[in-house]
Design a protein around this motif. Structure first.
Motif, PDB file in Angstrom:
ATOM      1  N   TYR A 146      42.451  42.940  49.022  1.00 53.90           N
ATOM      2  CA  TYR A 146      41.866  43.786  47.978  1.00 53.90           C
ATOM      3  C   TYR A 146      42.834  43.955  46.810  1.00 53.90           C
ATOM      4  N   ARG A 147      44.106  44.126  47.107  1.00 61.50           N
ATOM      5  CA  ARG A 147      45.117  44.224  46.031  1.00 61.50           C
ATOM      6  C   ARG A 147      45.129  42.943  45.187  1.00 61.50           C
ATOM      7  N   ALA A 148      45.040  41.813  45.844  1.00 56.65           N
ATOM      8  CA  ALA A 148      44.999  40.531  45.119  1.00 56.65           C
ATOM      9  C   ALA A 148      43.750  40.457  44.252  1.00 56.65           C
ATOM     10  N   PHE A 149      42.638  40.931  44.759  1.00 51.95           N
ATOM     11  CA  PHE A 149      41.405  40.954  43.965  1.00 51.95           C
ATOM     12  C   PHE A 149      41.581  41.815  42.715  1.00 51.95           C
ATOM     13  N   LEU A 150      42.186  42.990  42.877  1.00 52.73           N
ATOM     14  CA  LEU A 150      42.393  43.873  41.731  1.00 52.73           C
ATOM     15  C   LEU A 150      43.258  43.229  40.653  1.00 52.73           C
ATOM     16  N   LYS A 151      44.212  42.414  41.081  1.00 51.45           N
ATOM     17  CA  LYS A 151      45.086  41.741  40.110  1.00 51.45           C
ATOM     18  C   LYS A 151      44.351  40.700  39.289  1.00 51.45           C
ATOM     19  N   THR A 152      43.222  40.207  39.786  1.00 50.42           N
ATOM     20  CA  THR A 152      42.453  39.214  39.029  1.00 50.42           C
ATOM     21  C   THR A 152      41.572  39.847  37.962  1.00 50.42           C
ATOM     22  N   LEU A 153      41.447  41.159  37.976  1.00 51.02           N
ATOM     23  CA  LEU A 153      40.558  41.839  37.015  1.00 51.02           C
ATOM     24  C   LEU A 153      41.230  42.048  35.682  1.00 51.02           C
TER      25      LEU A 153
END
Length: 113
Positions: A106-113
């Protein structure tokens, strides 16, 4: 002779008790396995979409899921209080360990935003 019979009887009683305790522990292990299987399915079903929750909010959500699973599965544990507590500690550790890669993802996903 009678003291030998007493010792044998005592040893047999202890073995039977240990055998029952092992069975209880196995039944708790089965409950833990079931809980982990269901928790894994829950995590796998999650889709990350916009708008996203903050990292802190997602950690709170996961913590709430863990509390729910602990509450639900605590009623299924068997054995004496100490055995149940040990099983619940193990379940909590396994749930948190299982949640960690999900939160990393989830942290990695947030970094893509």
């Amino acid at each position: 002779m009678s003291s030998l019979l007493f010792l044998l009887s005592d040893a047999q009683t202890k073995l039977e008790k240990e055998s029952r305790e092992m069975a209880l522990l196995q039944s708790n292990q089965d409950v833990i396995s079931s809980a982990m299987h269901e928790f894994s399915k829950l995590l796998d079903q999650q889709e990350f979409t916009k708008p996203a929750f903050s990292e802190t909010d997602m950690a709170t959500i996961v913590d709430d899921w863990i509390k729910f699973y602990l509450s639900y599965y605590s009623k299924k544990m068997t054995g004496n209080e100490q055995e149940q507590e040990r099983a619940m500690q193990k379940l909590q550790e396994e749930l948190r360990t299982s949640a960690s890669p999900f939160l990393d993802k989830y942290r990695a996903f947030l970094k893509t935003l």
